[in-house]
Scaffold this motif. Structure first.
Motif, PDB file in Angstrom:
ATOM      1  N   GLN A  70       0.774  -1.147  -0.095  1.00 52.08           N
ATOM      2  CA  GLN A  70       0.031   0.081  -0.035  1.00 52.08           C
ATOM      3  C   GLN A  70       0.683   1.325   0.036  1.00 52.08           C
ATOM      4  N   ALA A  71       1.908   1.225   0.623  1.00 52.29           N
ATOM      5  CA  ALA A  71       2.767   2.311   0.999  1.00 52.29           C
ATOM      6  C   ALA A  71       3.498   2.772  -0.255  1.00 52.29           C
ATOM      7  N   ALA A  72       3.902   1.576  -1.230  1.00 47.88           N
ATOM      8  CA  ALA A  72       4.792   1.872  -2.105  1.00 47.88           C
ATOM      9  C   ALA A  72       3.813   2.354  -3.386  1.00 47.88           C
ATOM     10  N   ALA A  73       2.566   1.564  -3.213  1.00 48.88           N
ATOM     11  CA  ALA A  73       1.541   2.020  -4.388  1.00 48.88           C
ATOM     12  C   ALA A  73       1.349   3.590  -4.342  1.00 48.88           C
ATOM     13  N   ALA A  74       0.983   4.210  -2.943  1.00 51.20           N
ATOM     14  CA  ALA A  74       0.442   5.461  -2.857  1.00 51.20           C
ATOM     15  C   ALA A  74       1.631   6.433  -3.081  1.00 51.20           C
ATOM     16  N   ALA A  75       2.947   5.920  -2.968  1.00 49.34           N
ATOM     17  CA  ALA A  75       3.859   6.763  -3.283  1.00 49.34           C
ATOM     18  C   ALA A  75       4.270   6.625  -4.888  1.00 49.34           C
ATOM     19  N   GLY A  76       3.426   6.053  -5.675  1.00 52.50           N
ATOM     20  CA  GLY A  76       3.386   6.200  -7.030  1.00 52.50           C
ATOM     21  C   GLY A  76       4.631   5.113  -7.813  1.00 52.50           C
TER      22      GLY A  76
END
Length: 216
Positions: A70-76
Motif C-alpha cells: 500500500q505504501a509503495a503504491a501510494a508513493a507512485g
C-alpha cells in the motif's frame, strides 16, 4: 551500456534488458521484497530524492506485508512480479508457475488497489529463463524483465557497489538492487547512487515507462 547487455538484447529481444539509449532515462528496481526494514527505508530515500522506482516482489512476502505494498503504491512506484517464492522458474512445473505468478499479481493488485491487468512485468529469480519460458510468459500475458546493471552489493563494500553503478549508468540503463539481503544497507546505497546520478542529468522512470518509450 556494456557489450554483454547489448549482445543479450540482440539475442533475446523479448526480454527487457535496457531502455532507449537515445533518451536520458534510467530505471531503478528492487528485487526480493517487501521487507519490513529495507522497504520503508527505501521509500523514504526515494521520496526525499523525488524519484520513482520499480519494486519486483515475491508473493509470499507481499502476503506477509500488505501495508508495504500500500505504501509503495501510494508513493507512485511500479509493482511487478518476482515470483511467489524465491526459486528458479526453471525448477517449477509450468502449470504451477502460471498459478503462482497470477497469485502474486493478484495480491499486488489487491493491496495496491491497482488493476491486475496493469501488472504484467515479471523478473525471474536469479535471471534464469529458457526459450519455452519466454513463450509461456507471452501466452500468460507477462512481459519478462532483467536488467543491465546489477552489483553484488550484499557481498562487497558499499563504496565499490556505488562506484560500479555510477560508472556504468547511462541513458537507458536498468539497475537491479536487492532488499532483504546481508551487507550494506540498500537504502544507504540508493541514497548515494541517486545523489551521484542526478548530476548526470538522468531522469528516473519506472520499468513500464522505460519499455513504452523504447517501443515508440
Amino acid at each position: 551500456m556494456n557489450d554483454a547487455t547489448r549482445l543479450l538484447d540482440r539475442h533475446f529481444p523479448e526480454i527487457l534488458w535496457m531502455g532507449d539509449q537515445s533518451r536520458l532515462q534510467i530505471a531503478l528496481s528492487y528485487d526480493d521484497g517487501p521487507h519490513p526494514e529495507d522497504t520503508p527505508a527505501l521509500l523514504e530515500v526515494l521520496q526525499r530524492h523525488r524519484v520513482v522506482a520499480t519494486f519486483s516482489w515475491l508473493g509470499e512476502r507481499v502476503k506477509a506485508h500488505p501495508e508495504l505494498v500500500q505504501a509503495a503504491a501510494a508513493a507512485g512506484h511500479q509493482l511487478m512480479v518476482h515470483g511467489y517464492r524465491h526459486r528458479s522458474f526453471l525448477l517449477e512445473n509450468q502449470v504451477a508457475l502460471h498459478g503462482m505468478l497470477d497469485e502474486t499479481r493478484d495480491l499486488l493488485a489487491k493491496y495496491s488497489g491497482r488493476d491486475p491487468a496493469t501488472i504484467t512485468s515479471v523478473r525471474p529469480p536469479f535471471g534464469h529463463f529458457s526459450a519455452s519460458l519466454i513463450q509461456a510468459f507471452r501466452t500468460w500475458g507477462y512481459q519478462p524483465v532483467l536488467g543491465s546493471i546489477m552489483p553484488v552489493h550484499w557481498m562487497q563494500p558499499a563504496a565499490l557497489s556505488i562506484r560500479q553503478v555510477v560508472a556504468q549508468a547511462d541513458a537507458g540503463a536498468l539497475i537491479v538492487l536487492h532488499e532483504a539481503l546481508a551487507g550494506p544497507s540498500v537504502a544507504t546505497l540508493t541514497d548515494a547512487i541517486l545523489s551521484a546520478l542526478t548530476l548526470k542529468g538522468l531522469e528516473f522512470v519506472t520499468i513500464d515507462t522505460l519499455r513504452q518509450n523504447r517501443q515508440r
